[in-house]
Scaffold this active site. Structure first.
Site, PDB file in Angstrom:
ATOM      1  N   TYR A 263       0.859  -1.189   0.000  1.00 40.26           N
ATOM      2  CA  TYR A 263       0.000   0.000   0.000  1.00 40.26           C
ATOM      3  C   TYR A 263       0.890   1.232   0.000  1.00 40.26           C
ATOM      4  CZ  TYR A 263      -3.556   3.349   1.555  1.00 40.26           C
ATOM      5  OH  TYR A 263      -4.406   4.427   1.668  1.00 40.26           O
TER       6      TYR A 263
ATOM      7  N   ASP B 188       9.434   2.636  -0.174  1.00 37.73           N
ATOM      8  CA  ASP B 188       8.402   3.326   0.596  1.00 37.73           C
ATOM      9  C   ASP B 188       8.624   2.956   2.064  1.00 37.73           C
ATOM     10  OD1 ASP B 188       6.181   4.188   1.931  1.00 37.73           O
ATOM     11  OD2 ASP B 188       4.747   3.547   0.407  1.00 37.73           O
TER      12      ASP B 188
ATOM     13  N   LYS C 113       4.535   9.985   8.632  1.00 37.44           N
ATOM     14  CA  LYS C 113       4.359  10.692   9.909  1.00 37.44           C
ATOM     15  C   LYS C 113       5.412  10.426  10.971  1.00 37.44           C
ATOM     16  CE  LYS C 113       1.186   7.031   9.580  1.00 37.44           C
ATOM     17  NZ  LYS C 113       0.830   6.649   8.234  1.00 37.44           N
TER      18      LYS C 113
HETATM   19  N1  HOZ Z   1      -3.720   3.196   5.984  1.00 34.62           N
HETATM   20  C1  HOZ Z   1      -3.570   3.000   7.387  1.00 34.62           C
HETATM   21  C2  HOZ Z   1      -3.178   1.636   7.714  1.00 34.62           C
HETATM   22  N2  HOZ Z   1      -2.138   1.082   6.967  1.00 34.62           N
HETATM   23  C3  HOZ Z   1      -4.810   3.344   8.142  1.00 34.62           C
HETATM   24  C4  HOZ Z   1      -4.861   4.760   8.457  1.00 34.62           C
HETATM   25  C5  HOZ Z   1      -5.973   5.178   9.387  1.00 34.62           C
HETATM   26  O1  HOZ Z   1      -7.050   4.594   9.339  1.00 34.62           O
HETATM   27  O2  HOZ Z   1      -5.766   6.106  10.136  1.00 34.62           O
END
Ligand code: HOZ
Length: 425
Positions: free
Chosen positions: A143, A238, A266
């Site tokens: 992802y 990534d 983050k």
């Molecule tokens: N894409 C995030 C997990 N791999 C989830 C982000 C969220 O729901 O804050």
């Protein structure tokens, strides 16, 4: 009796799609509803009903020092007094860029953006601009955020929802995205044999962490590096999840592979909305205003976020022993989980690298998307709800990671194991 979280969710669904601002946190895949979080401290989060949980999500990774870390909080508080946003160059962002370049040897220049999605989107554009090629390879189950071209056989919420791609993405946006199989170099070579001269880059999570945690097998990352070298394509790591977590120099330091470009999220800002992408100088110099690849943003390098990031990264730099402790604790913790499921006679798989890991509810060794998908998500849902109801906050989906932090002491980890044992044994 309706809990405060349930009441908030009822209100939320009327004004926010699905009641949430990001799909995974809807708890739908475990047949539950979200806990609304009021505050967090150290290894704990607290919901609106004053339930206390040991938190293994950690804002999906960045809270490596624990929630509300004192120095980070102080830096943010001080920065706020100076104004919240200027949309102009600041000293702090220069410090931040210097620090990232110092800590990650493959990076000679770096640009701040506002999220991992934005970092990846920009890095792909840079790779295309630099190589003057259009195609990219990504891996099924990895992802890289929700930009159009990367929502192809993606992991995380897309995988949990069981949809291969997203509605609303025009076919034209994904026609240059090729999918390969994680840990399978042959699937990559096939694409290169067919159209190697058109491939700008391979983008990969060096440790896949959005189909649950799936480590790269020996030779996989090395193989990607040499294929890219052979064909003149760029290798993009990534590191939104692995950066500054597996070690101060991320997965690339951990595995000793030098990518051409790297993306961060983050974690470089202690959990504030920040992302960054960087790499070799000659590549990064294609970015506007030096070069012709356009990328911009008023909030990029935001002073509050930079203050948080500089503080967190400086602490990590000055305390290499933190990584030692974190990784040793994690080694022990995930090993104990493995023993627990084995004792329960369950053929479940525990994958982990450093302080991220997953318990897969399957008897198959999990090494790619297809094997991850053999997991019994109903059994996971039952387990996850039990843990939640007993004060352990796990990501509410099988295909996500557990994140440990420096605030997760041996005692806290032991308490978690006891709850797991109650459930499994
Ligand atoms: N894409 C995030 C997990 N791999 C989830 C982000 C969220 O729901 O804050």
């Amino acid at each position: 009796m309706t809990t405060n979280s349930e009441r908030l969710f009822q209100e939320a669904v009327k004004v926010i799609p699905g009641g949430v601002n990001s799909p995974v946190r809807a708890f739908g895949s475990i047949g539950s509803t979200p806990r609304f979080i009021k505050c967090a401290n150290g290894a704990y989060i607290y919901d609106e009903d004053d339930n206390k949980y040991i938190d293994y999500v950690g804002s999906w990774g960045p809270m490596i020092l624990g929630h509300n870390q004192k120095a980070v909080l102080e830096a943010v508080t001080e920065a706020c007094k100076m104004g919240l946003s200027y949309g102009a160059a600041t000293a702090a962002e220069v410090e931040m860029a210097k620090l990232v370049c110092e800590l990650v040897p493959s990076i000679e220049m770096v640009r701040m953006v506002n999220s991992g999605t934005e970092a990846v989107m920009s890095a792909i554009r840079v790779a295309r601009g630099y190589t003057q090629r259009n195609k990219i390879i990504k891996f099924t189950g990895c992802y890289h955020g929700h930009s159009d071209g990367l929502l192809v056989k993606a992991g995380s919420g897309v995988m949990t929802a069981g949809v291969p791609d997203s509605l609303g993405v025009p076919a034209g946006c994904t026609q240059d995205t090729l999918s390969a199989v994680y840990n399978d170099l042959e699937s990559v070579k096939e694409h290169f044999k067919r159209c190697g001269e058109e491939i700008a880059a391979i983008i990969v999570e060096p440790v896949a962490a959005n189909m649950g945690v799936v480590p790269p097998e020996p030779g996989f990352l090395e193989g990607l590096r040499s294929i890219c070298d052979e064909y003149g394509a760029l290798l993009i790591f990534d590191e939104v999840i692995t950066g500054f977590r597996l070690g101060i120099d991320g997965a690339q330091g951990y595995y000793g592979i030098k990518p051409d470009l790297t993306t961060f999220g983050k974690i470089i800002s202690g959990g504030m909305p920040v992302g960054a992408y960087g790499g070799r100088r000659e590549i990064m110099e294609v970015v506007s205003p030096v070069g012709g690849v356009y990328q911009a943003g008023t909030l990029s390098g935001n002073p509050i976020a930079m203050a948080a990031g500089l503080t967190q990264l400086t602490i990590l730099k000055e305390h290499p022993e933190y990584y030692k402790t974190l990784n040793e604790n994690a080694e022990w913790f995930f090993g104990e989980i493995e023993k627990t499921v084995a004792e329960a006679g369950l053929p479940y798989q525990v994958n982990h690298v450093g302080s991220i890991g997953s318990l897969f509810f399957t008897g198959e060794k999990v090494r790619d998307y297809d094997s991850a998908k053999t997991s019994d998500t109903k059994a996971f849902a039952e387990y996850c709800n039990y843990m939640l109801n007993h004060g352990i906050y796990l990501a509410p989906a099988q295909f996500e990671a557990m994140f440990l932090s420096m605030a997760h002491s041996k005692e806290i980890l032991e308490e978690t194991l006891q709850t797991m044992k109650q459930y499994f044994l």
